[in-house]
Design an enzyme around this catalytic site. Structure first.
Site, PDB file in Angstrom:
ATOM      1  N   TYR A 114      -2.995   5.516  -4.572  1.00 16.32           N
ATOM      2  CA  TYR A 114      -4.229   6.293  -4.592  1.00 16.32           C
ATOM      3  C   TYR A 114      -4.054   7.327  -5.693  1.00 16.32           C
ATOM      4  CZ  TYR A 114      -4.766   4.290   0.032  1.00 16.32           C
ATOM      5  OH  TYR A 114      -4.876   3.419   1.065  1.00 16.32           O
TER       6      TYR A 114
ATOM      7  N   HIS B 248     -13.733  -2.027  -0.982  1.00 19.60           N
ATOM      8  CA  HIS B 248     -12.722  -1.599  -0.019  1.00 19.60           C
ATOM      9  C   HIS B 248     -12.961  -2.263   1.355  1.00 19.60           C
ATOM     10  CE1 HIS B 248      -9.620   1.701  -0.215  1.00 19.60           C
ATOM     11  NE2 HIS B 248      -9.506   1.349   1.042  1.00 19.60           N
TER      12      HIS B 248
ATOM     13  N   LYS C 172      -8.749  -0.914  -9.032  1.00 19.77           N
ATOM     14  CA  LYS C 172      -9.397  -1.469  -7.823  1.00 19.77           C
ATOM     15  C   LYS C 172     -10.549  -0.586  -7.360  1.00 19.77           C
ATOM     16  CE  LYS C 172      -8.140  -2.763  -3.068  1.00 19.77           C
ATOM     17  NZ  LYS C 172      -8.596  -1.692  -2.193  1.00 19.77           N
TER      18      LYS C 172
ATOM     19  N   SER D 138       0.840  -1.203   0.000  1.00 20.82           N
ATOM     20  CA  SER D 138       0.000   0.000   0.000  1.00 20.82           C
ATOM     21  C   SER D 138       0.874   1.252   0.000  1.00 20.82           C
ATOM     22  CB  SER D 138      -0.859  -0.013   1.274  1.00 20.82           C
ATOM     23  OG  SER D 138      -1.406   1.263   1.520  1.00 20.82           O
TER      24      SER D 138
ATOM     25  N   THR E 214      -6.175   2.504  -6.784  1.00 20.89           N
ATOM     26  CA  THR E 214      -7.409   2.517  -5.984  1.00 20.89           C
ATOM     27  C   THR E 214      -8.301   3.651  -6.467  1.00 20.89           C
ATOM     28  OG1 THR E 214      -6.332   1.563  -4.060  1.00 20.89           O
ATOM     29  CG2 THR E 214      -8.321   2.844  -3.644  1.00 20.89           C
TER      30      THR E 214
HETATM   31  C1  GLV Z   1      -7.108   2.739   3.308  1.00 22.81           C
HETATM   32  O1  GLV Z   1      -7.162   2.444   2.142  1.00 22.81           O
HETATM   33  C2  GLV Z   1      -8.071   2.356   4.282  1.00 22.81           C
HETATM   34  O2  GLV Z   1      -9.067   1.709   3.941  1.00 22.81           O
HETATM   35  O3  GLV Z   1      -7.881   2.698   5.458  1.00 22.81           O
END
Ligand code: GLV
Length: 387
Positions: free
Chosen positions: A130, A276, A252, A107, A156
């Site tokens: 992101y 998510h 995603k 991430s 994302t």
């Molecule tokens: C980050 O992507 C989260 O869901 O905290």
């Protein structure tokens, strides 16, 4: 040493060993947590068709995700703050994934940096980004991921604004944890975690601190998302970012047929049907419910993966039998990591693999690539009838 037979066993140990702030961070959905709950309960509604007198020798769970060989179709999902669940958590999880033969996705909001993970592993991993306003920062992230040998990026798309997770606000979530009366009282009971944390230098966002400009409190996830994330994101920007990277791209956060069609049109290598983990739009359908419609629309044009709700090898099998070409685990590996570090992630992968392999056999299948809808008993109107 406890006998670990399920992901839930790991979760119990994880809860005991990990500071409440980080346990809560992983184990939460947004607002009412309806989507978070349904991600798992909808998997339970699907049943399996038992078959007998079928040759079960020479079974295999090997397949490919975006053209890469995988020991089973289960990648480690990008999870923010993994290095707070356990010291050097991303490095430990990446090592476990590498040894097992499944992809690890780092991430952007990791504690260990891209370079840290690259230095401590030998195979390419995937990197999640992101969509941020700062183009220079994005370019640098891509350059760093390229230099580290990352073989794909995962963009994302469902976190331009952050879904509210009440517990994080109440706990004052940050990395490293801010010392308040409540956090000190809780940390004092987690001495194993604390001792390991004292032995590492990696205690805040490794990809961000020292690299990002103009963020008032870089140790706070909510400040970072509120100030740095690109609220103006559109498909043109997605296309530009795909070009900027120039390599394999996984998109995603796709939960809609029209969005899936756009993603396929842009030439993504794969999409992830994902809400998510129920952490963004509370009230969205579970991923497994949304999967069939998305497969009908784009299953022949783009590789379709699924995350959100996978807690067992049976869940993996159900998603694959529906038609997904790969799945991701987030919480399931974090439980293992928080419970017992790298060994715990390996245990989580072993548990899931065993469940997948045995269930496949009892459904009369020997090869994960041969499983199809035929082994599933899906309730009528599973997808729902929505106006
Ligand atoms: C980050 O992507 C989260 O869901 O905290």
């Amino acid at each position: 040493m406890p006998v670990i037979t399920t992901i839930d066993d790991l979760k119990r140990i994880y809860k005991r060993r990990t500071p409440k702030m980080f346990y809560d961070y992983a184990e939460t959905g947004s607002w009412t947590e309806q989507t978070f709950r349904e991600n798992t309960s909808d998997f339970d509604r699907i049943r399996l068709r038992q078959r007998v007198a079928v040759d079960m020798t020479n079974r295999t769970t090997k397949t490919q995700m975006i053209g890469q060989d995988v020991a089973m179709p289960v990648a480690l999902a990008p999870v923010g703050l993994t290095g707070m669940q356990c010291a050097d958590g991303e490095i430990k999880a990446a090592k476990a994934a590498e040894k097992f033969g499944v992809p690890f996705t780092l991430s952007t909001l990791s504690i260990c940096s891209i370079e840290d993970v690259a230095e401590n592993t030998t195979k390419p991993f995937w990197f999640q980004v992101y969509t941020l306003k700062d183009d220079d920062f994005m370019r640098r992230l891509f350059d760093r991921a390229r230099d580290a040998g990352c073989s794909a990026i995962v963009i994302t798309l469902d976190l331009q604004v952050q879904g509210q997770r009440h517990k994080d606000l109440k706990n004052g979530l940050s990395a490293p944890p801010k010392l308040t009366m409540a956090s000190i009282a809780n940390l004092a009971t987690k001495w194993g975690w604390g001792l390991q944390m004292l032995q590492t230098k990696r205690r805040t966002f490794g990809n961000v601190i020292g690299h990002a400009k103009g963020v008032s409190d870089p140790s706070s996830l909510s400040s970072w998302t509120a100030e740095a994330f690109d609220h103006a994101l559109d498909w043109k920007r997605v296309a530009d970012l795909m070009k900027m990277w120039g390599g394999k791209v996984i998109l995603k956060g796709i939960m809609d047929v029209e969005d899936a069609k756009m993603a396929a049109k842009l030439g993504a290598d794969a999409i992830i049907v994902s809400n998510h983990g129920g952490r963004q739009l509370d009230g969205a359908l579970s991923s497994i419910r949304m999967l069939p419609a998305i497969l009908d629309a784009v299953g022949d044009k783009v590789e379709v993966h699924l995350d959100s709700g996978i807690r067992s090898g049976q869940d993996v099998l159900k998603a694959m039998a529906m038609g997904a070409k790969g799945t991701y685990i987030g919480r399931a590996f974090v439980y293992g990591l928080g419970a017992m570090g790298e060994k715990g992630v390996t245990t989580a992968l072993n548990v899931i693999h065993k469940e997948l392999d045995t269930t496949m056999a009892l459904c009369g299948k020997r090869d994960i690539q041969d499983v199809d809808r035929d082994i599933l008993l899906v309730p009528k109107y599973f997808e729902g009838s929505w106006a």
